[in-house]
Design an enzyme around this catalytic site. Structure first.
Site, PDB file in Angstrom:
ATOM      1  N   CYS A   1      25.499 -26.171 -16.355  1.00  0.00           N
ATOM      2  CA  CYS A   1      24.476 -25.330 -15.575  1.00  0.00           C
ATOM      3  C   CYS A   1      23.594 -26.178 -14.825  1.00  0.00           C
ATOM      4  CB  CYS A   1      23.609 -24.702 -16.876  1.00  0.00           C
ATOM      5  SG  CYS A   1      22.333 -23.515 -16.357  1.00  0.00           S
TER       6      CYS A   1
ATOM      7  N   CYS B   1      28.919 -20.910 -13.552  1.00  0.00           N
ATOM      8  CA  CYS B   1      28.969 -19.941 -14.393  1.00  0.00           C
ATOM      9  C   CYS B   1      30.113 -19.261 -15.036  1.00  0.00           C
ATOM     10  CB  CYS B   1      28.034 -18.687 -13.680  1.00  0.00           C
ATOM     11  SG  CYS B   1      26.255 -19.182 -13.202  1.00  0.00           S
TER      12      CYS B   1
ATOM     13  N   CYS C   1      31.086 -21.142 -18.035  1.00  0.00           N
ATOM     14  CA  CYS C   1      29.846 -21.269 -19.129  1.00  0.00           C
ATOM     15  C   CYS C   1      30.145 -20.403 -20.184  1.00  0.00           C
ATOM     16  CB  CYS C   1      28.625 -20.747 -18.243  1.00  0.00           C
ATOM     17  SG  CYS C   1      27.218 -20.835 -19.509  1.00  0.00           S
TER      18      CYS C   1
ATOM     19  N   GLU D   1      18.321 -41.994 -25.575  1.00  0.00           N
ATOM     20  CA  GLU D   1      17.238 -40.845 -24.958  1.00  0.00           C
ATOM     21  C   GLU D   1      16.381 -41.491 -24.132  1.00  0.00           C
ATOM     22  OE1 GLU D   1      17.294 -37.809 -25.503  1.00  0.00           O
ATOM     23  OE2 GLU D   1      19.224 -37.908 -26.268  1.00  0.00           O
TER      24      GLU D   1
ATOM     25  N   CYS E   1      23.733 -14.011 -19.940  1.00  0.00           N
ATOM     26  CA  CYS E   1      22.923 -14.793 -19.143  1.00  0.00           C
ATOM     27  C   CYS E   1      22.242 -14.078 -18.048  1.00  0.00           C
ATOM     28  CB  CYS E   1      23.526 -16.052 -18.668  1.00  0.00           C
ATOM     29  SG  CYS E   1      22.320 -16.976 -17.320  1.00  0.00           S
TER      30      CYS E   1
HETATM   31  S1  SF4 Z   1      25.817 -18.476 -17.052  1.00  0.00           S
HETATM   32 FE1  SF4 Z   1      23.628 -19.053 -16.921  1.00  0.00          FE
HETATM   33  S2  SF4 Z   1      23.489 -20.670 -18.463  1.00  0.00           S
HETATM   34 FE2  SF4 Z   1      25.497 -20.482 -17.638  1.00  0.00          FE
HETATM   35  S3  SF4 Z   1      25.681 -21.903 -16.007  1.00  0.00           S
HETATM   36 FE3  SF4 Z   1      25.223 -19.785 -15.338  1.00  0.00          FE
HETATM   37  S4  SF4 Z   1      23.205 -19.963 -15.027  1.00  0.00           S
HETATM   38 FE4  SF4 Z   1      23.541 -21.418 -16.583  1.00  0.00          FE
END
Ligand code: SF4
Length: 346
Positions: free
Chosen positions: A190, A197, A200, A35, A206
């Site tokens: 992201c 997206c 995602c 980390e 989102c």
């Molecule tokens: S949907 Fe939202 S959280 Fe997912 S990659 Fe796109 S901006 Fe990021």
């Protein structure tokens, strides 16, 4: 729709990274070192450093017992050397106060040098599955986009929104997997410049995605022009090609690392040569200037080369001075511009 954490965990099981060296051993020590190295540094860069570090210091006891010079040597090139000095100091405290064991609460872990609230949460979640929230750069990006939270994420008013949100989203069970999942989401999908997206797991709700405003979040840090400082490095070269290095004071920039003597007002090449029992041969030669950028200022460096001979053994016995020989390099910590200049002299 499944919970935020549920969707992230399902995505991570299929698409997340599971083969990084620090994921094999999830001891608090291993997670802690990784980390700290991953702060400000990309995974690809950290890989080699992490393997070498763990080979040399396989336990908190080994790290605490090592000379700080050796720790800085293995850190050379990673930058932000306060991280290495703090690791070493914290290892000493863990051994002295906790018999080398990590404490179990975020407050206790975060009281160690160089460990903030987010890193403490990451260590406890990943090594012990404790439901501790994290809020590193990747998580801030995901959360500010997902909820369209405006304002620089490190501003106190924004932190007051983000921490409770991060805590509310952290599941009671599998907190370690969740911590890795949300960090991976920020690092792989992201991303800052081109979020994917469509792939995602949390795109359905989102807010930034719905508005097509991903690029607006997180709000960048307010811009301030960086002040400029200047310095002159003296590359004093002996007949055998060795260059004189000094150990820098323990605090301040590059604290504890080794560097070239710096010429300042009242401490020019002549004074430095006189103090170290050296005689100059010829004149100083200007080398191409370099710039090094720190978080709070820019340093413009003028390197000057000068050939010298020793006029006796005046103070070469000092533990804070050494002749650096590129053919048999000493195991010491070197700041990046010093490394670059040494390389250019080979
Ligand atoms: S949907 Fe939202 S959280 Fe997912 S990659 Fe796109 S901006 Fe990021």
């Amino acid at each position: 729709m499944k919970s935020f954490a549920g969707r992230l965990l399902a995505w991570h099981a299929r698409h997340g990274r599971h083969d990084l060296p620090w994921q094999r051993d999830r001891s608090p020590y291993c997670v802690w070192v990784s980390e700290i190295m991953l702060q400000q540094t990309q995974v690809a860069t950290v890989l080699g450093y992490f393997e070498r570090f763990m080979q040399r210091f396989p336990s908190v006891h080994a790290l605490a017992a090592a000379p700080v010079d050796e720790v800085l040597h293995l850190w050379s090139g990673l930058g932000y050397y306060a991280r290495a000095r703090n690791l070493h100091r914290a290892a000493g405290l863990l051994v002295a106060r906790h018999a080398g064991e990590f404490p179990w609460t975020v407050d206790e872990v975060a009281s160690l040098p160089g460990i903030g609230r987010s890193t403490a949460g990451a260590i406890l979640a990943q090594s012990r599955d404790l439901p501790c929230a994290i809020l590193d750069g990747n998580v801030k990006r995901v959360l500010t986009r997902h909820r369209r939270i405006a304002g620089w994420p490190d501003a106190p008013a924004v932190q007051k929104l983000l921490w409770p949100l991060a805590e509310a989203l952290t599941p009671a069970a599998r907190a370690g997997d969740y911590a890795q999942a949300i960090m991976d989401l920020g690092a792989t999908l992201c991303t800052r410049a081109s979020p994917r997206c469509g792939e995602c797991p949390v795109h359905e709700d989102c807010a930034a995605h719905a508005q097509g405003e991903q690029a607006l979040y997180p709000t960048p840090r307010p811009k301030k022009a960086l002040p400029v400082r200047t310095t002159t490095f003296l590359l004093l070269k002996r007949g055998d090609g060795a260059l004189l290095l000094e150990r820098r004071p323990p605090s301040g920039i590059w604290g504890g690392l080794w560097g070239f003597p710096e010429a300042t007002q009242g401490r020019g090449p002549e004074e430095i040569c006189a103090r170290y029992g050296l005689a100059a041969i010829g004149e100083t030669r200007a080398l191409p200037p370099l710039t090094h950028t720190f978080t709070h200022f820019r340093l413009d460096i003028t390197p000057l080369a000068l050939d010298v001979t020793e006029r006796g053994v005046v103070c070469m016995e000092s533990p804070d001075l050494l002749w650096y020989n590129a053919a048999a390099p000493a195991a010491i910590g070197l700041a990046r511009p010093v490394q670059d200049l040494l390389r250019a002299q080979e």
